[in-house]
Write a protein that holds these residues in place. Sequence first.
Motif, PDB file in Angstrom:
ATOM      1  N   ILE A 108      71.194   7.723  26.740  1.00 52.10           N
ATOM      2  CA  ILE A 108      71.873   6.656  27.333  1.00 52.10           C
ATOM      3  C   ILE A 108      71.933   6.956  28.880  1.00 52.10           C
ATOM      4  N   TYR A 109      72.111   5.930  29.547  1.00 53.52           N
ATOM      5  CA  TYR A 109      72.346   5.957  31.044  1.00 53.52           C
ATOM      6  C   TYR A 109      73.874   4.970  31.495  1.00 53.52           C
ATOM      7  N   THR A 110      74.403   5.468  32.266  1.00 59.47           N
ATOM      8  CA  THR A 110      75.551   4.873  32.511  1.00 59.47           C
ATOM      9  C   THR A 110      75.769   4.335  34.022  1.00 59.47           C
ATOM     10  N   ALA A 111      76.201   3.345  34.447  1.00 60.24           N
ATOM     11  CA  ALA A 111      76.088   2.902  35.783  1.00 60.24           C
ATOM     12  C   ALA A 111      77.733   2.061  35.814  1.00 60.24           C
ATOM     13  N   SER A 112      78.296   2.361  37.188  1.00 60.93           N
ATOM     14  CA  SER A 112      79.760   1.651  37.331  1.00 60.93           C
ATOM     15  C   SER A 112      79.330   0.453  38.108  1.00 60.93           C
ATOM     16  N   VAL A 113      79.657  -0.797  37.454  1.00 61.89           N
ATOM     17  CA  VAL A 113      79.610  -2.131  37.937  1.00 61.89           C
ATOM     18  C   VAL A 113      80.999  -2.796  38.040  1.00 61.89           C
ATOM     19  N   PRO A 114      80.872  -3.773  38.823  1.00 60.70           N
ATOM     20  CA  PRO A 114      82.090  -4.724  38.836  1.00 60.70           C
ATOM     21  C   PRO A 114      82.405  -5.254  37.758  1.00 60.70           C
ATOM     22  N   ARG A 115      83.509  -5.674  37.356  1.00 60.43           N
ATOM     23  CA  ARG A 115      84.108  -6.150  36.262  1.00 60.43           C
ATOM     24  C   ARG A 115      83.806  -7.745  36.437  1.00 60.43           C
ATOM     25  N   THR A 116      82.484  -8.116  36.079  1.00 57.24           N
ATOM     26  CA  THR A 116      82.163  -9.498  35.999  1.00 57.24           C
ATOM     27  C   THR A 116      80.842  -9.731  35.186  1.00 57.24           C
ATOM     28  N   GLY A 117      80.350 -11.153  35.405  1.00 66.14           N
ATOM     29  CA  GLY A 117      79.209 -11.292  34.289  1.00 66.14           C
ATOM     30  C   GLY A 117      78.274 -10.622  35.378  1.00 66.14           C
ATOM     31  N   VAL A 118      77.273 -10.021  34.931  1.00 71.67           N
ATOM     32  CA  VAL A 118      76.029  -9.177  35.441  1.00 71.67           C
ATOM     33  C   VAL A 118      74.815  -9.796  34.913  1.00 71.67           C
ATOM     34  N   ARG A 119      73.879  -9.301  35.737  1.00 70.78           N
ATOM     35  CA  ARG A 119      72.337  -9.713  35.203  1.00 70.78           C
ATOM     36  C   ARG A 119      71.822  -8.089  35.206  1.00 70.78           C
ATOM     37  N   LEU A 120      71.187  -7.686  34.262  1.00 69.33           N
ATOM     38  CA  LEU A 120      70.622  -6.539  34.177  1.00 69.33           C
ATOM     39  C   LEU A 120      69.008  -6.522  34.243  1.00 69.33           C
ATOM     40  N   GLY A 121      68.405  -5.708  34.941  1.00 66.22           N
ATOM     41  CA  GLY A 121      66.902  -5.558  35.018  1.00 66.22           C
ATOM     42  C   GLY A 121      66.470  -4.099  34.900  1.00 66.22           C
ATOM     43  N   VAL A 122      65.751  -3.873  33.952  1.00 65.80           N
ATOM     44  CA  VAL A 122      65.145  -2.495  33.837  1.00 65.80           C
ATOM     45  C   VAL A 122      63.551  -2.734  33.972  1.00 65.80           C
ATOM     46  N   VAL A 123      62.848  -1.934  34.869  1.00 63.70           N
ATOM     47  CA  VAL A 123      61.715  -2.190  35.185  1.00 63.70           C
ATOM     48  C   VAL A 123      60.718  -0.838  35.183  1.00 63.70           C
ATOM     49  N   SER A 124      59.751  -0.900  34.449  1.00 64.71           N
ATOM     50  CA  SER A 124      58.854   0.513  34.451  1.00 64.71           C
ATOM     51  C   SER A 124      57.441   0.022  34.899  1.00 64.71           C
ATOM     52  N   GLY A 125      57.061   0.726  35.652  1.00 68.96           N
ATOM     53  CA  GLY A 125      55.237   0.577  35.979  1.00 68.96           C
ATOM     54  C   GLY A 125      54.870  -0.663  36.961  1.00 68.96           C
ATOM     55  N   ASP A 126      56.111  -0.885  37.737  1.00 71.61           N
ATOM     56  CA  ASP A 126      55.867  -2.268  38.477  1.00 71.61           C
ATOM     57  C   ASP A 126      55.105  -1.882  39.872  1.00 71.61           C
ATOM     58  N   ASN A 127      54.881  -0.447  40.316  1.00 71.35           N
ATOM     59  CA  ASN A 127      54.319  -0.085  41.432  1.00 71.35           C
ATOM     60  C   ASN A 127      55.070  -0.597  42.771  1.00 71.35           C
ATOM     61  N   SER A 128      56.392  -0.647  42.369  1.00 69.29           N
ATOM     62  CA  SER A 128      57.257  -1.084  43.518  1.00 69.29           C
ATOM     63  C   SER A 128      57.037  -2.416  44.090  1.00 69.29           C
ATOM     64  N   LEU A 129      56.452  -3.591  43.187  1.00 67.70           N
ATOM     65  CA  LEU A 129      56.397  -4.722  43.611  1.00 67.70           C
ATOM     66  C   LEU A 129      57.661  -5.376  43.166  1.00 67.70           C
ATOM     67  N   TYR A 130      58.539  -5.191  42.405  1.00 70.97           N
ATOM     68  CA  TYR A 130      59.695  -5.720  41.787  1.00 70.97           C
ATOM     69  C   TYR A 130      60.751  -5.806  42.795  1.00 70.97           C
ATOM     70  N   LEU A 131      61.442  -6.839  42.912  1.00 70.62           N
ATOM     71  CA  LEU A 131      62.619  -7.162  43.898  1.00 70.62           C
ATOM     72  C   LEU A 131      63.692  -7.745  43.258  1.00 70.62           C
ATOM     73  N   PRO A 132      64.843  -7.237  42.969  1.00 71.11           N
ATOM     74  CA  PRO A 132      65.795  -7.594  42.359  1.00 71.11           C
ATOM     75  C   PRO A 132      66.437  -9.117  42.740  1.00 71.11           C
ATOM     76  N   GLY A 133      66.816 -10.015  41.893  1.00 70.00           N
ATOM     77  CA  GLY A 133      67.233 -11.413  42.297  1.00 70.00           C
ATOM     78  C   GLY A 133      65.774 -12.205  42.562  1.00 70.00           C
ATOM     79  N   GLN A 134      64.552 -11.619  42.459  1.00 70.05           N
ATOM     80  CA  GLN A 134      63.501 -12.518  42.690  1.00 70.05           C
ATOM     81  C   GLN A 134      62.332 -12.145  41.596  1.00 70.05           C
ATOM     82  N   GLY A 135      61.970 -11.027  41.463  1.00 71.04           N
ATOM     83  CA  GLY A 135      61.181 -10.427  40.440  1.00 71.04           C
ATOM     84  C   GLY A 135      59.854  -9.861  40.996  1.00 71.04           C
ATOM     85  N   LEU A 136      58.663 -10.121  40.286  1.00 67.72           N
ATOM     86  CA  LEU A 136      57.584  -9.561  40.924  1.00 67.72           C
ATOM     87  C   LEU A 136      56.487 -10.327  41.137  1.00 67.72           C
ATOM     88  N   LEU A 137      56.140 -10.065  42.330  1.00 66.06           N
ATOM     89  CA  LEU A 137      55.065 -10.798  43.110  1.00 66.06           C
ATOM     90  C   LEU A 137      53.927 -10.081  43.343  1.00 66.06           C
TER      91      LEU A 137
END
Length: 275
Positions: free
Chosen positions: A87-116
């Motif tokens: 397991i992995y634990t993160a502290s996040v605000p008490r609201t609706g959240v969007r979770l992105g877990v990314v592996s092997g993206d070569n640093s191209l992934y941008l949160p809120g946008q995606g991978l270009l």
Amino acid sequence: MDGLISICRSGLLPRLAAVVAAAAMIPGCSIKEDRSACPCSFILDFSDVEPALVERSAVFVSSDEGLVFRDMEIAPDMSVDESGRWIYTASVPRTGVRLGVVSGDNSLYLPGQGLLIPLGSDCPPVFIHYSEADASADEREQHVMLHKDFCEITVNMESPQGSGPFRLVVRGNVCGLTEDRKPFTGDFSYGMSLDADGCGTVRVPRQTDSSLLLQIWDGDLVLREFALGEYIVESGYDWSKEDLEDVDVEIDYASSSITVDVADWSGSFGFEVVI
């Protein structure tokens, strides 16, 4: 006793009681108090993710206000709970959240946008998890499943002796993936050189149609253009599957044929030789 009487007579006791009452009103995260201002413990269960993917994984959590949590290297912070889960634990605000877990993206992934994918590059070997969750409770768990969002196309070209070397170019109209793993429309172009055995590979992202093209170049001249996307679709390939399969393509100039292999299916198509 005399001290207590003195405190009562001096009026200190009422003032002391007032201080205690005021202190009790200070916002905190005690179980007995309103915890709406306290973060949610967002517990991510990686039990079904291959360790090699976890080693390269990053976590992004966002809300309507933007990015609220980011960890570019989660492996050192992983732990095993009493049930034996990774397991992995993160502290996040008490609201609706969007979770992105990314592996092997070569640093191209941008949160809120995606991978270009930059023009001239192919898709990185990316695996993505995306989900939305309500983090309004003290604790929330999310099961993570990383999905293969790329297809690796291996091309084996058998050409007449002395007719090479060739350069292959794959073109398409999907240049990446959105945050929620949908194809992102844009120009895609990647050129690959064949090795001594006539083999080359290209990774393409999830597609929306059959528009992928494979061009064979000799210097500055296009010798042949194949409707590669149509051949792949003809094979029954499903670009909407959670985990994309890889594709093998064999081009035989001697017999004027192109063969596409996908899992248990193999189809052969004829063409006119132009050399």
